[in-house]
Design an enzyme around this catalytic site. Structure first.
Site, PDB file in Angstrom:
ATOM      1  N   HIS A  72       0.846  -1.199   0.000  1.00 48.49           N
ATOM      2  CA  HIS A  72       0.000   0.000   0.000  1.00 48.49           C
ATOM      3  C   HIS A  72       0.875   1.240   0.000  1.00 48.49           C
ATOM      4  CE1 HIS A  72      -3.979  -1.803   1.723  1.00 48.49           C
ATOM      5  NE2 HIS A  72      -3.456  -2.553   0.776  1.00 48.49           N
ATOM      6  N   TYR A 197      -9.268   5.286   7.690  1.00 56.85           N
ATOM      7  CA  TYR A 197      -9.566   5.525   9.107  1.00 56.85           C
ATOM      8  C   TYR A 197     -10.617   6.634   9.152  1.00 56.85           C
ATOM      9  CZ  TYR A 197      -5.317   2.918  10.441  1.00 56.85           C
ATOM     10  OH  TYR A 197      -4.369   1.953  10.638  1.00 56.85           O
ATOM     11  N   PRO A 288      -4.813  -0.530  18.899  1.00 57.59           N
ATOM     12  CA  PRO A 288      -4.571  -0.995  17.531  1.00 57.59           C
ATOM     13  C   PRO A 288      -4.572   0.092  16.448  1.00 57.59           C
ATOM     14  CG  PRO A 288      -6.785  -1.594  18.248  1.00 57.59           C
ATOM     15  CD  PRO A 288      -6.099  -1.015  19.441  1.00 57.59           C
ATOM     16  N   LYS A 292       0.726  -0.971  15.318  1.00 63.71           N
ATOM     17  CA  LYS A 292       2.145  -1.046  15.647  1.00 63.71           C
ATOM     18  C   LYS A 292       2.548  -2.312  16.414  1.00 63.71           C
ATOM     19  CE  LYS A 292       3.665   2.670  13.817  1.00 63.71           C
ATOM     20  NZ  LYS A 292       4.025   2.321  12.449  1.00 63.71           N
ATOM     21  N   TYR A 380       3.707   6.054  10.529  1.00 65.72           N
ATOM     22  CA  TYR A 380       2.859   4.933  10.110  1.00 65.72           C
ATOM     23  C   TYR A 380       3.668   3.884   9.340  1.00 65.72           C
ATOM     24  CZ  TYR A 380      -1.495   2.595   8.932  1.00 65.72           C
ATOM     25  OH  TYR A 380      -2.515   1.669   8.841  1.00 65.72           O
TER      26      TYR A 380
HETATM   27  C1  PHB Z   1      -6.230  -4.723  10.355  1.00 66.21           C
HETATM   28  O1  PHB Z   1      -6.239  -4.860   9.135  1.00 66.21           O
HETATM   29  O2  PHB Z   1      -6.604  -5.635  11.118  1.00 66.21           O
HETATM   30  C2  PHB Z   1      -5.806  -3.434  10.955  1.00 66.21           C
HETATM   31  C3  PHB Z   1      -5.322  -2.436  10.128  1.00 66.21           C
HETATM   32  C4  PHB Z   1      -4.933  -1.231  10.670  1.00 66.21           C
HETATM   33  C5  PHB Z   1      -5.025  -1.024  12.025  1.00 66.21           C
HETATM   34  C6  PHB Z   1      -5.473  -2.036  12.870  1.00 66.21           C
HETATM   35  C7  PHB Z   1      -5.871  -3.240  12.313  1.00 66.21           C
HETATM   36  O3  PHB Z   1      -4.654   0.177  12.553  1.00 66.21           O
END
Ligand code: PHB
Ligand code: APR
Length: 389
Positions: A72, A197, A288, A292, A380
């Site tokens: 990505h 997000y 989450p 990280k 990130y």
């Molecule tokens: C996930 O794909 O499970 C996932 C992706 C990004 C995050 C947390 C979980 O910040």
């Protein structure tokens, strides 16, 4: 029984440590309370930072990751009904790879077993002694017999609920958040390539994926949420509302997995007690948002493997003495980043309008200012191992 490094836990931290040590000619035994089947199927986050991917490549663990992982080049922040893309490549010249944590675990187990590694699943009643200078791990094997494993060093990679951290009295820094994530894995093709997000007046939502056929989605919910109160139709409705943006459609499909995860920040200092070294979730937890957790576990064991390699080669204690401080610098950077992302994107349960306006201002600034977007992108995609923090 004797080994050089006794490793508790067959998660990403313990398994990768065992692999890195084997490459340096150091033997280890990995003890795991769960079954191989269980650890290979535990669904967790799926974002690999750039330095994580580079390390896995460097140590011969990236064949399947390079075939099946999804590179990505950016991520979106979505608020006020608009999707704003943060272009990682433009901003910092590196991206991330989406590849489930359990896939990393499967690859690690396969690599260790192919190399004759000693992994012992389904052990119980694990206890540590002699940590000052002659560690012994005692445990019960799947056959019910009690065993003792003598080692030079113990690596406590046994996760947040393991026993290693309780072997001493680290100072603990802890924060619980007044919300949780309801996560689903759905058999529905992702309709967009990258993660989004979303911050909505109803709460946070995350759009992620695992493969071209599987979507991974999350909703902010109260911490005491019972999944039974969230039938699939309610989840899809709420995802539709919170993720809404111009030109975006959400593919629905059968829900393969559903669960609620609590959110906490936690750090234990120091990460060492005599001949015991903690790594990964045993020493620290991040919420989450930002994904990280596994990346930190991997960064820890890289530092530990290098320090142990020098020590076993007669190079002295310098690396081992520096282990905890070295790791904690990166840990606290990730703690801050994860806390920052979490606070910016989740609604406070009391609906405080002052907080909401601050969040929206922070979101607008993050997508409008190149400096602010670069800071998000840099954290990130992962600061270089050994630098940047
Ligand atoms: C996930 O794909 O499970 C996932 C992706 C990004 C995050 C947390 C979980 O910040
Ligand atoms: N003895 C041996 N193993 C144990 C013990 C014990 N007493 N207690 C727990 N374990 C095992 C757990 O069953 C688990 O498989 O230790 C393992 C720890 O693995 P993880 O929880 O995956 O932790 P870690 O390897 O540090 O990886 C961190 O995991 O929690 C996620 O999202 C987090 O991605 C992060 C990653």
């Amino acid at each position: 029984m004797r080994t050089q490094v006794g490793i508790l836990g067959a998660g990403p931290a313990g398994l990768l440590l065992s692999h890195l040590l084997a490459r340096a000619g150091i033997d280890s035994v990995v003890l795991e309370v769960r079954s191989r089947e269980y650890v290979q199927h535990r669904v967790r986050a799926g974002v690999l930072e750039h330095p994580t991917v580079e390390l896995l490549r460097e140590v011969g663990l990236a064949d399947r990751l390079d075939r099946e992982g999804m590179p990505h080049e950016g991520v979106s922040l979505r608020f006020e009904g608009v999707d704003h893309r943060i272009d990682f490549i433009d901003l910092v010249g590196r991206g991330i790879t989406v590849y489930g944590q359990q896939e990393v675990v499967k690859d690690l187990i396969a690599a260790r077993l192919a190399a004759g590694g000693d992994l012992r699943f389904e052990v119980s009643d694990v206890a540590l002694s002699g940590l000052a200078d002659a560690p012994v791990i005692s445990y019960t094997g799947p056959d019910g017999a009690r065993h003792e494993l003598r080692c030079d060093v113990v690596a406590g990679c046994d996760g947040f609920h393991g026993i290693s951290r309780a072997a001493y009295r680290p100072e603990v820094f802890d924060r619980e958040y007044p919300y949780a994530w309801l996560g689903i894995l759905a058999k529905a093709a992702p309709t967009r390539h990258e993660l989004a997000y979303a911050s909505h007046d109803n709460g946070f939502a995350l759009y992620s994926m695992r493969s071209p056929e599987i979507t991974r989605l999350y909703l902010q919910v109260p911490p005491d949420t019972d999944v039974a109160d969230w039938p699939d139709s309610r989840i899809w409705d709420e995802l539709g509302t919170r993720l809404a943006a111009d030109g975006f459609t959400l593919n629905e499909g059968p829900v393969l997995e559903k669960g609620v995860t609590g959110m906490r920040s936690f750090v234990a200092e120091p990460m060492r007690h005599g001949r015991l070294f903690l790594a990964g979730d045993a020493a620290h937890i991040v919420p989450p948002t930002g994904a990280k957790g596994m990346n930190l576990a991997i960064a820890d064991v890289r530092v530990l493997a290098e320090a142990l390699t020098a020590w076993f080669a007669g190079g002295g204690e310098t690396g081992l003495d520096a282990y905890s401080d070295t790791c904690l610098r990166r840990v606290w950077r990730a703690e801050h980043f994860s806390w920052w992302m979490t606070s910016m994107l989740h609604n406070s349960p009391d609906g405080d309008p002052f907080t909401r306006r601050l969040q929206l201002s922070q979101l607008r600034y993050t997508v409008a200012s190149r400096a602010a977007a670069t800071s998000l992108a840099e954290n990130y995609t992962g600061l270089p191992h050994g630098g940047g923090c």
